[in-house]
Write a protein that holds these residues in place. Sequence first.
Motif, short mmCIF file in Angstrom:
data_model
loop_
_atom_site.label_atom_id
_atom_site.label_comp_id
_atom_site.label_asym_id
_atom_site.label_seq_id
_atom_site.Cartn_x
_atom_site.Cartn_y
_atom_site.Cartn_z
N MET A 1 33.53 66.08 36.18
CA MET A 1 32.89 65.14 35.28
C MET A 1 32.54 63.88 36.08
N LYS A 2 31.33 63.40 35.90
CA LYS A 2 30.92 62.17 36.58
C LYS A 2 31.70 60.99 36.01
N ARG A 3 31.86 59.96 36.84
CA ARG A 3 32.62 58.79 36.39
C ARG A 3 31.99 58.12 35.17
N ARG A 4 30.66 58.07 35.13
CA ARG A 4 30.00 57.46 33.98
C ARG A 4 30.35 58.22 32.70
N THR A 5 30.33 59.54 32.78
CA THR A 5 30.70 60.37 31.62
C THR A 5 32.16 60.14 31.26
N ALA A 6 33.03 60.06 32.26
CA ALA A 6 34.45 59.82 32.01
C ALA A 6 34.64 58.46 31.31
N ARG A 7 33.88 57.45 31.74
CA ARG A 7 33.97 56.13 31.07
C ARG A 7 33.52 56.22 29.61
N GLU A 8 32.43 56.97 29.38
CA GLU A 8 31.95 57.12 28.00
C GLU A 8 32.99 57.84 27.14
N LYS A 9 33.58 58.89 27.68
CA LYS A 9 34.61 59.63 26.94
C LYS A 9 35.85 58.76 26.73
N ALA A 10 36.21 57.97 27.74
CA ALA A 10 37.36 57.06 27.60
C ALA A 10 37.07 56.03 26.51
N PHE A 11 35.85 55.49 26.51
CA PHE A 11 35.47 54.54 25.46
C PHE A 11 35.63 55.20 24.09
N GLN A 12 35.10 56.40 23.95
CA GLN A 12 35.15 57.09 22.66
C GLN A 12 36.59 57.35 22.22
N ALA A 13 37.44 57.76 23.15
CA ALA A 13 38.84 58.02 22.82
C ALA A 13 39.54 56.73 22.40
N LEU A 14 39.36 55.67 23.19
CA LEU A 14 40.01 54.39 22.88
C LEU A 14 39.47 53.81 21.57
N PHE A 15 38.19 53.96 21.33
CA PHE A 15 37.60 53.49 20.09
C PHE A 15 38.19 54.26 18.90
N GLN A 16 38.33 55.57 19.06
CA GLN A 16 38.97 56.39 18.01
C GLN A 16 40.38 55.89 17.72
N MET A 17 41.09 55.52 18.76
CA MET A 17 42.48 55.09 18.60
C MET A 17 42.58 53.78 17.81
N ILE A 18 41.59 52.88 17.98
CA ILE A 18 41.69 51.61 17.24
C ILE A 18 41.04 51.69 15.86
N THR A 19 40.28 52.73 15.59
CA THR A 19 39.65 52.84 14.27
C THR A 19 40.34 53.88 13.38
N THR A 20 41.16 54.74 13.98
CA THR A 20 41.90 55.75 13.22
C THR A 20 43.35 55.71 13.68
N ASN A 21 44.12 56.65 13.24
CA ASN A 21 45.52 56.71 13.66
C ASN A 21 45.77 57.78 14.71
N LEU A 22 44.73 58.17 15.44
CA LEU A 22 44.91 59.19 16.47
C LEU A 22 45.72 58.65 17.64
N ASP A 23 46.60 59.50 18.18
CA ASP A 23 47.31 59.11 19.40
C ASP A 23 46.42 59.44 20.60
N LYS A 24 46.87 59.04 21.79
CA LYS A 24 46.06 59.21 23.00
C LYS A 24 45.60 60.65 23.21
N GLN A 25 46.55 61.57 23.14
CA GLN A 25 46.21 62.96 23.45
C GLN A 25 45.21 63.53 22.45
N HIS A 26 45.43 63.28 21.17
CA HIS A 26 44.50 63.80 20.16
C HIS A 26 43.13 63.15 20.29
N ALA A 27 43.10 61.87 20.62
CA ALA A 27 41.82 61.17 20.79
C ALA A 27 41.06 61.76 21.98
N MET A 28 41.77 62.01 23.09
CA MET A 28 41.11 62.62 24.25
C MET A 28 40.65 64.04 23.95
N ASP A 29 41.50 64.82 23.29
CA ASP A 29 41.11 66.19 22.92
C ASP A 29 39.87 66.16 22.03
N TYR A 30 39.82 65.22 21.10
CA TYR A 30 38.70 65.11 20.17
C TYR A 30 37.39 64.85 20.91
#
Length: 125
Positions: A1-30
């Motif tokens: 995975m390119k770093r830009r894509t990894a940053r986008e996915k990291a953003f999405q996971a972290l955003f999910q974590m602050i807007t829902t009750n997902l933990d890190k692993q579930h947010a990354m899996d999502y």
Amino acid sequence: MKRRTAREKAFQALFQMITTNLDKQHAMDYVLEEEENDDFLISLVEGVTSHQQELDELIVDNLENWSLDRLPKVEKTVLRIAVYELKFEEETPTQVAINEAVELAKTFGDEASGKFVNGVLSKMG
């Protein structure tokens, strides 16, 4: 995975974590869906969550006329990732971290988001 894509996915996971009750692993899996996990993505999500208080303090020190509580979630999440990269990812050049953060802000926010993020990070760089 390119770093830009990894940053986008990291953003999405972290955003999910602050807007829902997902933990890190579930947010990354999502956000990964069926894709392979990526070391850089994991590093960003783990790093931002484990250093969040320190990152937030650095962000607050560089905000003008804003408090962390008032920051929109997009800008807050992008800034956390960028400040983590600036402080802890030694192989990422400062200008790359700033440019990537501005692009993330434009992608997930709006033109004003990119300018705001650039202004905050330019004070740190």
